[in-house]
Design a protein around this motif. Structure first.
Motif: not given
Ligand SMILES: [Zn+2]
Length: 252
Positions: A73, A77, A80-81, A231, A235-236, A238-239
Motif C-alpha cells: 500500500k 502511494i 502515484e506521488e 499507510s 498521502k496526507n 506527503i501533501d
C-alpha cells in the motif's frame, strides 16, 4: 602489391580501432554501472552530511518491514506521488516476503539494514552475533533482489541509536559497523506510529509538530502494523510536506 598491403593494413587498423573503442566503452559502461550501485564512500559521506543543507528535503523512512498487508500500500502511494523513499528491512521478514523487497528495489527505493531478528538480546549477544545479524540481512536482501554480495552500507539500530534501550551496548558495538563499511542513521522527525494507538488525525499532528523549523527531515514511520497503520496517513503527510515546500529524496 604494396597498395594491396596498404589497403589490408588500413582495414585491419580500422577493425582494431573499432575493437579498441568497443572494449573501452564496455569497460566505462560496466565501471559506471558498478559505481551506480551503492558505494561505501558515497553513502557514508552523504549520511554524515545529511543535515547540512539549506534546501527543504524530506527523507521518508519505513522500518520493520516488509509486511504483506502494509508495504504494498505504501509502495502504491509512493508510485502515484513519484517519490522515492528508504526502507529499513528486517532480515527474517525479507526471507518471508522476498517479492515485496524485489518490488521496493525495482521501483527505485533505498533498502537499508535493520538487523535480522530485531531482537536486541540476540543483536548484542556478541560481536559475532552483531555482525552476523547485519550480514544475514544483506544476504537475504541480495537473494530477494538478485544481487550477489548486496551491501546496503546503512544500518538503523532497532529503537534507534539515540534511544536509551541497550544504550551502553550500542555505544560499545557501534565501532564494529565501520569494520564492515557500514554507517548508521537515526531520524529527526516522526509521527509516533509505533508508540501507542493514535487516530489518523493525531498521527498527522505528531508529524507536523516534529517537523517544525527543520530544513532536512529524516522521518521515521513503519511499514508494519504493530500499533498504527502509517499507510493510512501517508498521502496526507506527503501533501502536507509538499504544501510547505519540501522535496523528497531517498538515501540512494
Ligand atoms: Zn525497528
Amino acid at each position: 602489391m604494396s597498395l594491396k598491403i596498404f589497403l589490408f593494413n588500413k582495414k585491419t587498423l580500422i577493425f582494431c580501432f573499432f575493437i579498441l573503442i568497443t572494449s573501452f566503452l564496455t569497460t566505462i559502461y560496466s565501471l559506471t554501472n558498478s559505481f551506480a550501485e551503492n558505494s561505501p564512500i558515497e553513502i557514508i559521506d552523504k549520511i554524515n552530511n545529511i543535515y547540512n543543507s539549506n534546501e527543504k528535503i524530506a527523507y521518508l523512512t519505513f522500518d520493520d518491514g516488509p509486511s504483506p498487508n502494509i508495504t504494498p500500500k505504501i509502495l502504491d502511494i509512493l508510485q502515484e506521488e513519484n517519490i522515492k523513499a528508504s526502507f529499513f528491512v528486517i532480515g527474517k521478514k525479507v526471507k518471508e516476503q522476498p517479492n515485496i523487497v524485489k518490488r521496493i528495489y525495482e521501483e527505485g527505493h533505498f533498502i537499508g539494514n535493520h538487523s535480522y531478528s530485531h531482537d536486541n538480546s540476540l543483536l548484542y549477544k556478541s560481536k559475532e552475533s552483531f555482525l552476523s545479524e547485519i550480514q544475514k540481512t544483506d544476504i537475504e536482501i541480495g537473494k530477494a533482489i538478485g544481487i550477489e554480495n548486496y551491501h546496503s552500507f546503512l544500518f538503523r539500530f532497532p529503537n534507534g541509536f539515540m534511544s536509551n534501550i541497550y544504550k551502553s551496548k550500542k555505544e560499545e558495538y557501534v565501532k564494529y559497523l565501520s569494520n564492515i563499511n557500514y554507517t548508521y542513521i537515526d531520524w529527526n522527525a516522526l509521527n509516533k506510529d509505533s508508540e501507542k494507538k493514535y487516530s489518523n488525525y493525531e498521527l498527522l499532528e505528531n508529524l507536523k509538530t516534529s517537523t517544525r523549523n527543520k530544513n532536512v527531515l529524516v522521518i521515521l514511520m513503519h511499514d508494519s502494523k504493530d500499533v498504527n497503520d502509517s499507510s493510512l496517513v501517508l498521502k496526507n503527510s506527503i501533501d502536507y510536506l509538499k504544501s510547505i515546500g519540501y522535496i523528497f529524496k531517498d538515501f540512494n
